[in-house]
Design an enzyme around this catalytic site. Structure first.
Site, mmCIF file in Angstrom:
data_model
loop_
_atom_site.group_PDB
_atom_site.id
_atom_site.type_symbol
_atom_site.label_atom_id
_atom_site.label_comp_id
_atom_site.label_asym_id
_atom_site.label_seq_id
_atom_site.Cartn_x
_atom_site.Cartn_y
_atom_site.Cartn_z
ATOM 1 C CB SER A 36 -1.056 -0.042 1.160
ATOM 2 O OG SER A 36 -0.190 -0.250 2.420
ATOM 3 C CG ASP A 252 -2.527 4.075 9.023
ATOM 4 O OD1 ASP A 252 -1.490 4.761 8.851
ATOM 5 O OD2 ASP A 252 -3.014 3.364 8.037
ATOM 6 C CG HIS A 255 -0.601 3.564 4.995
ATOM 7 N ND1 HIS A 255 -1.596 3.017 5.590
ATOM 8 C CD2 HIS A 255 -0.550 2.566 3.905
ATOM 9 C CE1 HIS A 255 -2.123 1.735 5.157
ATOM 10 N NE2 HIS A 255 -1.403 1.693 4.016
#
Length: 555
Positions: A36, A252, A255
């Protein structure tokens, strides 16, 4: 007659095909893959879509009709760069920094294939199918966008990219989903090796850049993985780890946020720029300040020069002496050439450069890039004595003295022999001398001591045989008038660096133009090959002495 017509028709079609699919060496392509943080998890702001240099392009890896993009085609790299609805990623700023700091004739293209949440196993073509059976439902939709095989899509897009550009590197950001997996470096190597093989790439010229997960200084949830990522160069020697220290993160702690991606992307770019030979932090005037990756690797697809052994009668020594001579690609006996005399170290002989430094390969590659004036390179034995072998006690007084005696042999025997045997230009402006270690000291001693013979002088990691500065150059004003280039280089951790530094200090005090090039390194061929790569490009061309101060790797 018909067969002849068919032959010419085929030839025309073939040549057209060659033109259509010919690679542009100035279109640099980078493959990027991972999870990601390579997809891009930061929101794309309006300002991220404006003022993107069209020299930065993306090869669309999926069809995005809402964006007006078609898979397999190049577009200006306006985000998103991965799939139709992914976010801002480190690749965005990687490309922007690259085109800002590369010469304007160079374009940069990226191919980005990434899947959020995936393990590295998804890109292992032998294990991907098995891994997909365990993938969660939310991941399957993303995988489906790549027709069930992200690795195959990456390879297929890379092959399209190779029709117009040259793959210069591979960018990886992955590891969060493999946190704690000590075998991760080996798994990455499988993917890297497959890419190299499937795309017919040269592993000596295509580095792998791998970024850390969110750092522990940002309370990264997977920060422990960075200790494993740090070991990657032990498994893939041509891999480089990009630090994430200080890169800002999202809420979070998995990231990066937009600013974090920009900083991380900049770090990827700066590492790649340095591997290409550019000064990473220089955006005003891009130029090569160190040899790029692969500069010393054999390229069988370019013209090669010729290396031959010579024997000449030395009245100085009273014996027939040997040397080696490199003539450039396309050597023509009807043309006259300048000459570089390239000297070895205390433990070497006329073959030391060939055995350890591959000068013929370095120079062949430079000729292929149009960066050299055609020249003949003479590599003599600088130990002027009857038994001139590098055997026994190489530090014996008579052998050390033989290096000093070589000055007479060079001037009175070797140079006249070369000028009789080869078509050379005989004036000082077309004669250069350079060498490594003991040969570096010889080059400074003989070159600066005979300015009526040499206009180009280079000392690479010069040894203690180098004369003291005032004796070496008693008349600085004469040197200013006669020298085209004086080059002094050394590794910063070379125990002999004082010889270079004292010479530099004297030259600086007396305002004698010169290049003082200190790079990270020790007393070895890594430093000397880089010096030859850079020094040779100055030779026998107009020189702008005002730019000498630019040539340093260390700040």
């Amino acid at each position: 007659m018909k067969s002849i017509i068919r032959f010419f028709a085929f030839a025309v079609l073939f040549s057209i095909g060659q033109r259509v699919y010919s690679q542009d060496p100035n279109f640099h392509v980078y493959l990027s893959f991972g999870q990601s943080n390579m997809e891009g998890a930061a929101p794309i702001e309006p300002q991220d879509k404006i003022n993107v240099d069209p020299r930065f392009q993306v090869l669309e890896a999926v069809n995005c009709p809402d964006l007006g993009r078609e898979m397999g085609k190049w577009y200006t790299a306006i985000p998103p760069l991965c799939r139709c609805k992914t976010g801002f990623t480190l690749t965005d700023n990687f490309g922007r920094i690259m085109v800002a700091r590369l010469p304007e004739n160079i374009k940069v293209g990226v191919v980005n294939v990434a899947i959020g949440g995936c393990k590295i196993e998804l890109f292992d073509k032998e294990k991907a199918a098995s891994y997909i059976t365990t993938a969660p439902d939310w991941m399957l939709g993303m995988i489906k966008e790549y027709d069930g095989s992200p690795y195959e899509r990456l390879v297929n897009m890379a092959r399209i990219a190779q029709k117009t550009g040259v793959i210069k590197g591979i960018l990886l950001h992955q590891g969060e989903s493999n946190t704690g997996d000590a075998l991760w470096p080996e798994k990455v190597k499988i993917v890297y090796d497959n890419l190299i093989k499937d795309l017919n790439l040269d592993p000596e010229k295509v580095p792998l850049l791998s970024g850390e997960t969110v750092n522990e200084d940002q309370n990264g949830k997977c920060a422990s993985m960075n200790k494993i990522i740090a070991t990657l160069p032990q498994t893939i020697p041509i891999s480089y780890v990009i630090s994430s220290k200080g890169c800002a993160v999202a809420a979070d702690f998995l990231h990066f946020n937009t600013e974090g991606y920009k900083e991380l992307g900049k770090r990827y770019a700066e590492k790649m720029l340095s591997l290409l030979g550019y000064k990473a932090n220089n955006s005003n005037e891009p130029f090569i300040v160190q040899a790029p990756l692969g500069f010393d690797q054999l390229n069988p697809n370019i013209p090669a020069g010729k290396v031959e052994t010579i024997g000449y009668e030395s009245k100085t020594v009273g014996a027939t002496r040997k040397g080696t001579v490199y003539t450039p690609p396309g050597f023509n006996k009807k043309k006259k050439y300048p000459v570089l005399y390239l000297l070895h170290g205390i433990g070497g002989d006329e073959k030391e450069w060939l055995n350890g430094g591959s000068p013929q390969i370095i120079l062949d590659n430079l000729y292929a890039e149009g960066k050299l004036e055609p020249m003949i390179v003479v590599m003599p034995n600088g130990r002027a004595m009857k038994d001139d072998s590098a055997s026994g006690n190489i530090m014996a007084p008579e052998k050390v003295q033989a290096f000093a005696n070589f000055e007479k042999d060079l001037l009175n025997d070797l140079i006249p022999f070369i000028e009789k045997k080869y078509p050379v230009l005989k004036d000082r402006e077309h004669r250069a001398i350079a060498g490594l270690s003991m040969g570096g000291g010889q080059s400074l001693n003989f070159g600066l001591g005979n300015l009526n013979k040499f206009a180009w002088v280079g000392g690479f990691s010069s040894a203690p045989n180098t004369k003291m500065p005032a004796e070496l150059l008693p008349n600085p004003e004469e040197a200013k008038k006669k020298l085209k280039l004086l080059w002094i280089s050394c590794g910063d951790n070379d125990w002999l660096i004082e010889n270079s530094k004292r010479t530099h200090d004297y030259l600086l005090k007396n305002e004698v133009p010169h290049i003082y090039y200190i790079e990270p390194g020790v007393h070895d061929f890594k430093v000397w090959k880089n010096s030859l790569y850079l020094f040779s490009q100055f030779l026998f061309r107009p020189v702008d002495q005002a730019g000498f101060a630019k040539y340093t790797v260390l700040e």
